[in-house]
Design an enzyme around this catalytic site. Structure first.
Site, short mmCIF file in Angstrom:
data_model
loop_
_atom_site.label_atom_id
_atom_site.label_comp_id
_atom_site.label_asym_id
_atom_site.label_seq_id
_atom_site.Cartn_x
_atom_site.Cartn_y
_atom_site.Cartn_z
N THR A 28 0.84 -1.19 0.00
CA THR A 28 0.00 0.00 0.00
C THR A 28 0.88 1.24 0.00
O THR A 28 1.76 1.38 0.85
CB THR A 28 -0.91 -0.03 1.25
OG1 THR A 28 -1.84 -1.10 1.08
CG2 THR A 28 -1.65 1.28 1.43
N HIS A 177 -6.78 -11.13 -0.33
CA HIS A 177 -6.06 -10.67 0.88
C HIS A 177 -6.84 -11.16 2.11
O HIS A 177 -7.85 -10.58 2.50
CB HIS A 177 -5.99 -9.15 0.86
CG HIS A 177 -5.08 -8.54 1.87
ND1 HIS A 177 -4.49 -9.26 2.90
CD2 HIS A 177 -4.65 -7.25 2.03
CE1 HIS A 177 -3.73 -8.43 3.63
NE2 HIS A 177 -3.82 -7.22 3.12
N ASN A 180 -3.39 -10.05 7.77
CA ASN A 180 -3.13 -8.74 8.40
C ASN A 180 -4.32 -8.06 9.06
O ASN A 180 -4.37 -6.84 9.17
CB ASN A 180 -2.49 -7.78 7.37
CG ASN A 180 -1.12 -8.26 6.93
OD1 ASN A 180 -0.55 -9.16 7.54
ND2 ASN A 180 -0.57 -7.67 5.89
N TYR A 182 -7.53 -7.77 8.22
CA TYR A 182 -8.62 -7.16 7.45
C TYR A 182 -9.83 -8.10 7.45
O TYR A 182 -9.86 -9.08 8.18
CB TYR A 182 -8.11 -6.74 6.07
CG TYR A 182 -7.02 -5.68 6.22
CD1 TYR A 182 -7.33 -4.43 6.75
CD2 TYR A 182 -5.68 -5.96 5.95
CE1 TYR A 182 -6.34 -3.47 6.96
CE2 TYR A 182 -4.69 -5.00 6.15
CZ TYR A 182 -5.03 -3.76 6.66
OH TYR A 182 -4.05 -2.81 6.88
N ASN A 237 -3.03 -5.00 13.55
CA ASN A 237 -4.45 -4.65 13.60
C ASN A 237 -5.19 -5.38 14.73
O ASN A 237 -6.34 -5.78 14.58
CB ASN A 237 -5.14 -4.90 12.24
CG ASN A 237 -4.81 -3.83 11.22
OD1 ASN A 237 -4.62 -2.67 11.57
ND2 ASN A 237 -4.73 -4.21 9.94
C1 FNR Z 1 2.89 -3.68 3.47
N1 FNR Z 1 2.33 -4.97 3.51
C2 FNR Z 1 1.14 -5.22 2.84
N2 FNR Z 1 0.61 -6.48 2.82
C3 FNR Z 1 -0.49 -6.76 2.08
O1 FNR Z 1 -0.92 -7.91 2.05
N3 FNR Z 1 -1.11 -5.76 1.37
C4 FNR Z 1 -0.67 -4.48 1.37
O2 FNR Z 1 -1.25 -3.61 0.70
C5 FNR Z 1 0.47 -4.18 2.16
N4 FNR Z 1 0.97 -2.90 2.24
C6 FNR Z 1 2.19 -2.64 2.83
C7 FNR Z 1 2.75 -1.36 2.73
C8 FNR Z 1 4.02 -1.12 3.23
C9 FNR Z 1 4.63 0.24 3.06
C10 FNR Z 1 4.73 -2.16 3.88
C11 FNR Z 1 6.12 -1.92 4.40
C12 FNR Z 1 4.17 -3.41 4.00
C13 FNR Z 1 3.13 -6.10 4.01
C14 FNR Z 1 4.13 -6.56 2.95
O3 FNR Z 1 3.46 -7.16 1.84
C15 FNR Z 1 5.15 -7.59 3.51
O4 FNR Z 1 4.47 -8.73 3.97
C16 FNR Z 1 5.97 -6.98 4.64
O5 FNR Z 1 6.51 -5.72 4.24
C17 FNR Z 1 7.12 -7.87 5.05
O6 FNR Z 1 8.02 -8.07 3.98
P1 FNR Z 1 9.44 -7.32 3.93
O7 FNR Z 1 9.19 -5.85 3.82
O8 FNR Z 1 10.15 -7.67 5.21
O9 FNR Z 1 10.11 -7.88 2.71
#
Ligand code: FNR
Length: 369
Positions: A28, A177, A180, A182, A237
């Site tokens: 996001t 999704h 997390n 939701y 969350n």
């Molecule tokens: C996320 N993550 C996330 N997960 C998801 O399922 N949908 C989303 O839209 C988002 N948005 C999002 C935004 C930002 C800025 C971050 C940092 C993370 C979680 C992401 O997909 C991932 O699981 C985590 O960031 C962990 O992976 P990394 O960053 O350690 O490689």
């Protein structure tokens, strides 16, 4: 399984032969245009990252009630479909593959983001802790309205319509999704689901909402272009479950008969920079689910190149998703190929803003110029 199993080797994902096993995790970024419509800037951002084997789009609301943050894109009207077409065309022009992440935030919203200023909806009227992100800054979460049983089919139908829209927008597939905290996760976990109808109580009932959505979405796409994302150890969350191992084992098993493109799991890896506050000693790692889920597994959460290679080599996952590394390194695959140093990410530009911290991270080629 054989000596071609490494991060930069090709892999079959549903009908697609991907050039490598890197996945750009759903991220996001709160940079959609007016009306939550994707714009050219978003197309540039995704196309810069098209050398990932697979891009999973940022979470995208399936209906107006599904929105929980400012400037997140939707996939529920014609303007949004046209906006997403800019993105998919730009990614495909570079030979990439992109799935859309289908999202409904449930209680992680605020009346100011809801149609008519209504209450966010959830399985049960239980408020999360903390603040919602609104257009006027953080505001305390409200207690959501519990969905009537009779309202649930319309939400499942919205997932189906959004899946159709994703196809019209030119995506290669969709990811549901269910992670997390939701809406789908709120149905799965018993801290947020106190229902007494067929969507609450035992594991079968709590998983029913997800399974109905899987059926609706696979009816549009075929199962081999649909993935599901779960966060079995997630506490982001305000989430918890009395027995996450039993719950998520049940869910992974129940997904087997569909023949999905993949199951996408977020690892319980504590990390000071982690977006989620995952528990430290959770056994719910991808190798645990490997013995339960009979298809392709994408693992995400705190990976670097070394850990990703080790996980692939051990056969514990088939692909690895990178989140923050992809924010800062559009050419992550090329950098891994030559062991190049990585750009550091700037957390202050993660959520919202313009091209700064979005499309201006340099590639190796640019650095050499
Ligand atoms: C996320 N993550 C996330 N997960 C998801 O399922 N949908 C989303 O839209 C988002 N948005 C999002 C935004 C930002 C800025 C971050 C940092 C993370 C979680 C992401 O997909 C991932 O699981 C985590 O960031 C962990 O992976 P990394 O960053 O350690 O490689």
């Amino acid at each position: 399984m054989n000596n071609t199993r490494h991060l930069l080797s090709s892999v079959q994902l549903g009908p697609y032969t991907l050039p490598n096993r890197l996945v750009m995790a759903p991220l996001t970024r709160n940079r959609a245009g007016d009306g939550n419509v994707p714009v050219t800037l978003n197309a540039t951002y995704y196309s810069q990252r098209a050398s990932a084997g697979l891009i999973i789009s940022e979470a995208t609301q399936i209906c107006p009630e599904g929105q929980g943050y400012p400037y997140t894109p939707g996939i529920h009207n014609a303007e949004q479909v046209a906006g997403w077409r800019l993105v998919t065309d730009a990614v495909h022009a570079k030979g990439g593959h992109i799935f859309l992440q289908l999202w409904h935030v449930g209680r992680i919203s605020h009346p100011s983001l809801q149609p008519g200023g209504g209450l966010p909806v959830a399985p049960s009227a239980i408020a999360p802790e903390g603040d919602a992100s609104t257009l006027s800054g953080p505001q305390p979460f409200v207690t959501p309205r519990a969905l009537e049983t009779a309202e649930i089919p319309a939400i499942v139908e919205n997932y189906r319509l959004a899946a159709e829209n994703a196809m019209a927008a030119g995506f290669d597939g969709v990811e549901i999704h269910a992670a997390n905290g939701y809406l789908i996760d709120q149905f799965l976990e018993d801290s947020t689901n106190h229902r007494t109808d067929r969507y609450g109580g035992d594991l079968e009932n709590r998983a029913r909402f997800l399974m109905e959505i899987v059926e609706a979405v696979t009816s549009v796409w075929g199962a081999n272009k649909v993935g599901v994302r779960l966060s079995p150890a997630g506490t982001f969350n305000s989430m918890s479950d009395s027995n996450p191992q039993a719950l998520f084992s049940y869910v992974a098993e129940a997904l087997n008969p569909y023949g999905l493109a993949y199951l996408h799991l977020i690892e319980p890896r504590p990390d000071e920079n982690s977006v989620s506050e995952d528990s430290e000693h959770s056994p719910l790692t991808c190798d645990y689910f490997r013995s339960i889920f009979k298809g392709t597994i994408i693992s995400a959460g705190g990976y670097n190149q070394e850990l990703a290679e080790a996980t692939i080599a051990a056969g514990n996952a088939d692909l690895i998703a990178f989140g923050r590394l992809y924010i800062a390194n559009p050419d992550l695959a090329e950098r891994f190929a030559v062991n190049a140093p990585l750009n550091p990410y700037d957390r202050s530009t993660f959520y919202g803003g313009d091209e700064k911290g979005y499309t201006d991270y340099p590639t190796l080629q640019l650095e050499k110029v």
